[in-house]
Design a protein around this motif. Structure first.
Motif, PDB file in Angstrom:
ATOM      1  N   ALA A 266     -17.652  10.199  -6.483  1.00  0.00           N
ATOM      2  CA  ALA A 266     -17.897   9.375  -5.298  1.00  0.00           C
ATOM      3  C   ALA A 266     -18.675   8.117  -5.658  1.00  0.00           C
ATOM      4  CB  ALA A 266     -18.650  10.192  -4.245  1.00  0.00           C
ATOM      5  N   LEU A 267     -19.695   8.257  -6.494  1.00  0.00           N
ATOM      6  CA  LEU A 267     -20.485   7.108  -6.924  1.00  0.00           C
ATOM      7  C   LEU A 267     -19.630   6.129  -7.735  1.00  0.00           C
ATOM      8  CD1 LEU A 267     -23.263   5.788  -6.974  1.00  0.00           C
ATOM      9  CD2 LEU A 267     -23.785   7.155  -9.009  1.00  0.00           C
ATOM     10  N   ALA A 268     -18.760   6.670  -8.572  1.00  0.00           N
ATOM     11  CA  ALA A 268     -17.868   5.826  -9.371  1.00  0.00           C
ATOM     12  C   ALA A 268     -16.959   4.998  -8.469  1.00  0.00           C
ATOM     13  CB  ALA A 268     -17.027   6.694 -10.313  1.00  0.00           C
ATOM     14  N   ALA A 269     -16.407   5.620  -7.455  1.00  0.00           N
ATOM     15  CA  ALA A 269     -15.522   4.897  -6.537  1.00  0.00           C
ATOM     16  C   ALA A 269     -16.283   3.805  -5.793  1.00  0.00           C
ATOM     17  CB  ALA A 269     -14.882   5.870  -5.554  1.00  0.00           C
ATOM     18  N   LEU A 270     -17.476   4.125  -5.316  1.00  0.00           N
ATOM     19  CA  LEU A 270     -18.277   3.128  -4.599  1.00  0.00           C
ATOM     20  C   LEU A 270     -18.626   1.943  -5.499  1.00  0.00           C
ATOM     21  CD1 LEU A 270     -20.714   5.367  -2.521  1.00  0.00           C
ATOM     22  CD2 LEU A 270     -18.900   3.899  -1.655  1.00  0.00           C
ATOM     23  N   LEU A 271     -19.076   2.230  -6.710  1.00  0.00           N
ATOM     24  CA  LEU A 271     -19.428   1.150  -7.635  1.00  0.00           C
ATOM     25  C   LEU A 271     -18.206   0.318  -8.013  1.00  0.00           C
ATOM     26  CD1 LEU A 271     -21.934   2.807 -10.140  1.00  0.00           C
ATOM     27  CD2 LEU A 271     -22.386   0.924  -8.587  1.00  0.00           C
ATOM     28  N   THR A 272     -17.139   0.990  -8.366  1.00  0.00           N
ATOM     29  CA  THR A 272     -15.951   0.274  -8.839  1.00  0.00           C
ATOM     30  C   THR A 272     -15.360  -0.602  -7.752  1.00  0.00           C
ATOM     31  OG1 THR A 272     -15.497   2.069 -10.392  1.00  0.00           O
ATOM     32  CG2 THR A 272     -13.701   0.544  -9.935  1.00  0.00           C
ATOM     33  N   PHE A 273     -15.073  -0.033  -6.594  1.00  0.00           N
ATOM     34  CA  PHE A 273     -14.448  -0.816  -5.531  1.00  0.00           C
ATOM     35  C   PHE A 273     -15.410  -1.831  -4.922  1.00  0.00           C
ATOM     36  CE2 PHE A 273     -11.563   2.903  -5.513  1.00  0.00           C
ATOM     37  CZ  PHE A 273     -10.400   2.215  -5.807  1.00  0.00           C
ATOM     38  N   GLY A 274     -16.664  -1.457  -4.815  1.00  0.00           N
ATOM     39  CA  GLY A 274     -17.646  -2.395  -4.273  1.00  0.00           C
ATOM     40  C   GLY A 274     -17.833  -3.615  -5.156  1.00  0.00           C
TER      41      GLY A 274
ATOM     42  N   ARG B  57      -5.807   9.464 -10.863  1.00  0.00           N
ATOM     43  CA  ARG B  57      -4.655   8.542 -10.873  1.00  0.00           C
ATOM     44  C   ARG B  57      -4.572   7.770  -9.564  1.00  0.00           C
ATOM     45  NH1 ARG B  57      -1.841  12.501 -13.687  1.00  0.00           N
ATOM     46  NH2 ARG B  57      -0.996  13.358 -11.783  1.00  0.00           N
ATOM     47  N   PHE B  58      -4.826   8.461  -8.477  1.00  0.00           N
ATOM     48  CA  PHE B  58      -4.795   7.824  -7.157  1.00  0.00           C
ATOM     49  C   PHE B  58      -5.803   6.676  -7.098  1.00  0.00           C
ATOM     50  CE2 PHE B  58      -6.015   7.554  -2.662  1.00  0.00           C
ATOM     51  CZ  PHE B  58      -4.770   7.416  -2.074  1.00  0.00           C
ATOM     52  N   GLU B  59      -7.014   6.930  -7.575  1.00  0.00           N
ATOM     53  CA  GLU B  59      -8.049   5.887  -7.576  1.00  0.00           C
ATOM     54  C   GLU B  59      -7.660   4.738  -8.500  1.00  0.00           C
ATOM     55  OE1 GLU B  59     -10.826   5.910  -5.535  1.00  0.00           O
ATOM     56  OE2 GLU B  59      -9.932   7.715  -4.702  1.00  0.00           O
ATOM     57  N   TYR B  60      -7.144   5.059  -9.672  1.00  0.00           N
ATOM     58  CA  TYR B  60      -6.750   4.017 -10.624  1.00  0.00           C
ATOM     59  C   TYR B  60      -5.621   3.148 -10.063  1.00  0.00           C
ATOM     60  CZ  TYR B  60      -9.328   6.926 -13.995  1.00  0.00           C
ATOM     61  OH  TYR B  60     -10.282   7.665 -14.646  1.00  0.00           O
ATOM     62  N   LEU B  61      -4.674   3.767  -9.370  1.00  0.00           N
ATOM     63  CA  LEU B  61      -3.575   2.999  -8.776  1.00  0.00           C
ATOM     64  C   LEU B  61      -4.075   2.036  -7.702  1.00  0.00           C
ATOM     65  CD1 LEU B  61      -0.684   5.612  -8.522  1.00  0.00           C
ATOM     66  CD2 LEU B  61      -0.756   3.553  -9.924  1.00  0.00           C
ATOM     67  N   MET B  62      -5.119   2.431  -7.005  1.00  0.00           N
ATOM     68  CA  MET B  62      -5.653   1.531  -5.981  1.00  0.00           C
ATOM     69  C   MET B  62      -6.355   0.318  -6.592  1.00  0.00           C
ATOM     70  SD  MET B  62      -6.896   3.749  -2.698  1.00  0.00           S
ATOM     71  CE  MET B  62      -8.257   4.566  -3.492  1.00  0.00           C
ATOM     72  N   LEU B  63      -6.662   0.361  -7.867  1.00  0.00           N
ATOM     73  CA  LEU B  63      -7.280  -0.784  -8.530  1.00  0.00           C
ATOM     74  C   LEU B  63      -6.267  -1.868  -8.888  1.00  0.00           C
ATOM     75  CD1 LEU B  63      -9.784   1.033 -10.909  1.00  0.00           C
ATOM     76  CD2 LEU B  63     -10.343  -0.339  -8.898  1.00  0.00           C
TER      77      LEU B  63
ATOM     78  N   CYS C 195      -9.212   0.765   0.750  1.00  0.00           N
ATOM     79  CA  CYS C 195      -9.537   1.571  -0.437  1.00  0.00           C
ATOM     80  C   CYS C 195     -10.666   2.555  -0.157  1.00  0.00           C
ATOM     81  CB  CYS C 195      -9.903   0.676  -1.621  1.00  0.00           C
ATOM     82  SG  CYS C 195      -8.491  -0.145  -2.350  1.00  0.00           S
ATOM     83  N   PHE C 196     -11.691   2.116   0.572  1.00  0.00           N
ATOM     84  CA  PHE C 196     -12.789   3.029   0.889  1.00  0.00           C
ATOM     85  C   PHE C 196     -12.317   4.171   1.790  1.00  0.00           C
ATOM     86  CE2 PHE C 196     -15.958  -0.439  -0.169  1.00  0.00           C
ATOM     87  CZ  PHE C 196     -16.442   0.202  -1.297  1.00  0.00           C
ATOM     88  N   ILE C 197     -11.452   3.868   2.737  1.00  0.00           N
ATOM     89  CA  ILE C 197     -10.909   4.915   3.617  1.00  0.00           C
ATOM     90  C   ILE C 197     -10.059   5.893   2.805  1.00  0.00           C
ATOM     91  CG2 ILE C 197      -9.284   5.350   5.516  1.00  0.00           C
ATOM     92  CD1 ILE C 197     -10.329   2.666   6.732  1.00  0.00           C
ATOM     93  N   MET C 198      -9.194   5.354   1.949  1.00  0.00           N
ATOM     94  CA  MET C 198      -8.341   6.214   1.130  1.00  0.00           C
ATOM     95  C   MET C 198      -9.152   7.019   0.110  1.00  0.00           C
ATOM     96  SD  MET C 198      -5.492   5.928   2.531  1.00  0.00           S
ATOM     97  CE  MET C 198      -4.500   6.884   1.411  1.00  0.00           C
ATOM     98  N   THR C 199     -10.217   6.423  -0.400  1.00  0.00           N
ATOM     99  CA  THR C 199     -11.087   7.146  -1.332  1.00  0.00           C
ATOM    100  C   THR C 199     -11.777   8.300  -0.625  1.00  0.00           C
ATOM    101  OG1 THR C 199     -11.415   5.255  -2.788  1.00  0.00           O
ATOM    102  CG2 THR C 199     -13.123   6.941  -2.813  1.00  0.00           C
TER     103      THR C 199
END
Length: 144
Positions: A16-24, A70-76, A112-116
């Motif tokens: 969760a922290l990784a997603a917040l940092l990366t997308f933010g 993979r889902f998170e990486y594709l959203m990048l 992205c935040f909603i999908m994450t």
């Protein structure tokens, strides 16, 4: 022996922290001036590093979680297109539509935040089920 529940909780927290940092911070990259750009770039890469650390934690527990990553990486990927457009517009190759780029970036980040959040909920449920299976197997083998 690995403390499975604690490792599971740590892995989920890091994910969760990784997603917040990366997308933010990848979003922030689109808006900050050059001196701050490098700080945001480093912070974004710290988020990616946290994805790697959390994935390794889950692999140590023999969890199958690759699809969530993979889902998170594709959203990048769309961010790469937005950044390519920004660089091309600064080089004068394409016309600059700064307001539209900003709106698209913000809207996509919210998406992205909603999908994450949705991906995280699915992952948490799946990992908890796998945790129960691993603990039951260890107990049956007498290695708990």
């Amino acid at each position: 022996m690995t403390d499975i529940p604690r490792t599971t909780k740590t892995g989920l927290t890091l994910f969760a922290l990784a997603a917040l940092l990366t997308f933010g911070f990848i979003t922030l990259l689109q808006f900050v001036p050059m001196p701050w750009f490098f700080g945001a770039l480093i912070a974004m890469h710290c988020g990616i590093a946290l994805f790697i650390v959390s994935k390794r934690l889950f692999k140590n527990c023999t969890y199958i979680v690759a699809r969530y990553y993979r889902f998170e990486y594709l959203m990048l990927v769309p961010y790469l297109l937005i950044m390519a457009y920004a660089f091309a517009s600064k080089a004068g190759i394409v016309a600059l539509f700064e307001t539209e780029k900003s709106i698209i970036t913000i809207v996509y980040t919210i998406f992205c935040f909603i999908m994450t959040a949705w991906n995280f909920q699915r992952m948490r449920k799946d990992v908890r089920n796998q945790q129960d299976e691993v603990l039951a197997l260890r107990e049956a083998l007498g290695t708990a």
